[in-house]
Design an enzyme around this catalytic site. Sequence first.
Site, PDB file in Angstrom:
ATOM      1  N   GLU A 180      37.115  39.461  50.846  1.00  0.00           N
ATOM      2  CA  GLU A 180      37.355  38.952  49.496  1.00  0.00           C
ATOM      3  C   GLU A 180      38.756  39.341  49.040  1.00  0.00           C
ATOM      4  OE1 GLU A 180      35.125  36.755  46.403  1.00  0.00           O
ATOM      5  OE2 GLU A 180      34.924  37.139  48.541  1.00  0.00           O
ATOM      6  N   GLU A 226      66.005  62.677  53.706  1.00  0.00           N
ATOM      7  CA  GLU A 226      64.548  62.654  53.511  1.00  0.00           C
ATOM      8  C   GLU A 226      63.988  61.254  53.755  1.00  0.00           C
ATOM      9  OE1 GLU A 226      63.296  65.689  50.058  1.00  0.00           O
ATOM     10  OE2 GLU A 226      64.929  64.345  49.486  1.00  0.00           O
ATOM     11  N   LYS A 262      22.062  40.284  41.761  1.00  0.00           N
ATOM     12  CA  LYS A 262      22.911  40.124  40.579  1.00  0.00           C
ATOM     13  C   LYS A 262      22.460  41.102  39.503  1.00  0.00           C
ATOM     14  CE  LYS A 262      25.254  36.672  40.327  1.00  0.00           C
ATOM     15  NZ  LYS A 262      26.656  36.360  40.666  1.00  0.00           N
ATOM     16  N   CYS A 290      49.777  26.236   7.844  1.00  0.00           N
ATOM     17  CA  CYS A 290      48.920  27.426   7.890  1.00  0.00           C
ATOM     18  C   CYS A 290      49.567  28.491   8.773  1.00  0.00           C
ATOM     19  CB  CYS A 290      47.543  27.049   8.443  1.00  0.00           C
ATOM     20  SG  CYS A 290      46.410  28.458   8.574  1.00  0.00           S
ATOM     21  N   LYS A 323      29.377  43.030  45.793  1.00  0.00           N
ATOM     22  CA  LYS A 323      29.655  41.590  45.844  1.00  0.00           C
ATOM     23  C   LYS A 323      30.881  41.381  44.962  1.00  0.00           C
ATOM     24  CE  LYS A 323      27.494  37.041  45.257  1.00  0.00           C
ATOM     25  NZ  LYS A 323      28.550  36.437  44.434  1.00  0.00           N
ATOM     26  N   LEU A 370      24.803  32.878  49.377  1.00  0.00           N
ATOM     27  CA  LEU A 370      23.683  33.806  49.523  1.00  0.00           C
ATOM     28  C   LEU A 370      22.587  33.477  48.523  1.00  0.00           C
ATOM     29  CD1 LEU A 370      25.509  37.248  49.936  1.00  0.00           C
ATOM     30  CD2 LEU A 370      24.679  35.718  51.719  1.00  0.00           C
TER      31      LEU A 370
END
Length: 661
Positions: free
Chosen positions: A166, A41, A304, A418, A111, A88
Site C-alpha cells: 500500500e 564527517e 472494519k 457578504c 488494512k 476482501l
Amino acid sequence: MGEKEMTDRENIARMKELSSKLREASRAYYALNREIMSNYEYDALYDELEKLEKETGIILAGSPTQSVGYEVVDSLPKERHASPMLSLDKTKDPEVLRSFIDGHKTLISWKLDGLTVVLTYRGGQLFKAVTRGNGLVGEVITANARTFQNIPLRIAYKGELVLRGEAVISYADFDKINEQISDADAKYKNPRNLCSGSVRQLDSRITAQRKVRFYAFMLVQADGVDFQNSHAEEFRWLAGQGFDVVEHRMTDSDTMDETIQYYAEKIRHFEIPSDGLVALYDDISYGISLGSTAKFPRNSFAFKWRDEIRETTLRKIEWSASRTGLINPVAVFDPVELEGTTVSRASVHNLSIMKELQLGIGDKVTVYKANMIIPQIAENLTKSGNMPIPDHCPVCGGATKISCDGDTETLVCPNPDCMAKKIKGLTLFVSRDALNIDGLSESTLEKFVSAGFIHSYADIFHLDRHREAIISMEGFGEKSYANLIASCEKARKTTLSRLLYSLGIPNVGTVNARVIVETMDEDVEKIRHAEREELSAIDGIGPVIADSVAAYFEKKENQDLLDSLLRELEIEKPAVPEERRLTGLTFVVTGSLHHFSNRDELKTRIQAQGGKVTGTVTSRTDYLINNDAASNSAKNRKARQLGTKIITEDEFIDMLKRKSE
C-alpha cells in the site's frame, strides 16, 4: 531469528540512519547555507553507507549515493495484471471474524487506506510498478515509485520478485501539504485522495515532493526461496530485503480479542490512515487450496472498525456561511467522548439532511465518527422537527433564500458583498508577504467570519474580544489563542509596501508595491491621491497597474478600509542601507537555487542593494541569474541572443563581495 537475519536488519537500520543524516547535512549546506557537519564527517558517513550497500546488495530509496532520474510523461500506460487482484470480504462483527479464524494460525495486520501498488524486481533492480486499477488492469507508475520514501531501488535477491503493498501518505505530511494550499476548495479531503493523486502523477518530481511511503502486505512471487509454508516467513524475508512490511501479529481464536484490542488502542494515535484490519491464514498451502469466490479470496478477511456511537442532546444549530454563498447547518450538542476525543459539533451539510433528521432543540441524537475521524449524527431519537431556518445571513445580515438542486435543498446568501465571500482577500491580507499573521489560515478565517468575529479587515486586530469563544473552538486552546493574539499584535508594526500589497489591488504584487511606495517617498497620502499619469510614469509600473491603483482608491469604501487599518497599524519606514551596491543594474532570476531558500529571497536581496528585478530578459537586462548557465532554456537563449551576461548564484555572491571591497 538467526544471526544473519539479525545482522541484515541491523545493517538496514544503520543504512536508513546514515541516509537520513546525509540528506539533512546536504539540505543544510545547499538550501540553508550552513554546515551541520564537516566535510570529513560527511565523507566518512557516505563511505560507510556505500560500504553497507555493497555488503548487503541493498540500496534504499532516497540514498545519497544514488540520483533518481525524474520522468515526465503525457499519460500513464495501462497494463493487465498477471492474476486478478480481488477485494476482501469484510465484517464489523468480531464473532464473524472469529468464525473465519476457526482455530487456524492467522496473521492480523493493518488494512492501510492508500493506493495498492504491485512492484516487480528483476536482477535485484526495481523493474516495474503498477497500480491496482480496477483489479484487472492497472497503470504503470515505475518512475513515480522510484521516488517513494522507503522502497529499495536495489535488493540482494536476484530472481524475479513480485509483491503487493500500500502506498500511503501520513496524516502529518497530509496536513503539511494542505497548509501550503491557500484555496480551501482546492485542499485535499483526506490522505487517501492525496496519495492516489500523488502516485499517479505524470511528472515524477511532484510525486517526490509528496513523501509517499510503501508498506508491503503480500509476496506474490519469489522463486527458489523456502518460506516454510508461512506468510510470516515471507514478511520476515521481505524485511530482510529492505522493505517496510505492514505491522502484523500472529493470532488464533483464543487470542483474537487481545490482538484486536491492541490495534484498536494504537489506531487512536496511528500516523498512517487505516480503515480496519486484515486477517490472513499463515498456512500458504492451505490458503491456496481454498481458492476464491468470484469476488473474494477465501484465505483472507477484512475486519472494519465498528463505529462507536454515543447518545447526546442537541442544543442548537449554528449556521456557517461560506465563500460560495452556501449557509450550512452545524449541530452543537452536549460533549461526548468518541474514539478517544471529546466531540460537541457535527456538520449536517444541508437543509435536506436537516429536514430528513427532523432536528429540533433538545432532541436526543446519536453521534459517531465516520471512519473514526469525522463527527456525524447517526439518528434523531425524538424528531421534534422544530428547528427554524434563518431568513438572514449570519455574516452580512442580508436576506437568505432556499436553493434546490435536484432533490437537495440548500440555504444561500445571494449578497455579493457578504464578507464570507471575501475570504480570499482576507487570506492575502494575513499572508507572509502582506501583514504576516501566523495562525490565521484560510479555514480559520472562514470559521471566524462565520462565527461573526470578523466583519472587516480591522476586526482581525480585535479578536481578543472573542477570547472565550475562540478557545472553545475545535482546534484551538489557550496556547494557540495566545500565539494568535501575539501574532496580530506583532503585525501592527509593518511597512507601507506590505500594507499596499495586502489590500489586494489587482495587478499589484510585492515588487510593484515596493516600487510604488519607494517612488512616492513612503507617503500613504501621495499614493492614495496619485493620478494615473503620475503612477504610470513610475519605472516598471505602466498604465495597467496605474489604472488598477487609481481605480481602487477612487472608491469610498476602499478609502474607508485604508483609514480603518491606519488607525490600527504603526507604519515603519524601512532602514536605508548604507551601501546600495547594485543601483542601476537590472536582473532576471530563473531556475532552482542553492544558497537562497527561494527566488523571492534573492529578489529581496537584490532590491535591498538598489537593484531591479524583472521577469523577462530584455535589452535592458544586465544579468540573468541561472545556476544552469549551459542549459538551452528560453531565458538562456534570449540572454545569449541579446548579449546579456548569464551568472550563477555563486558569481552573484562574489559580485556583491567585490562591490563591497
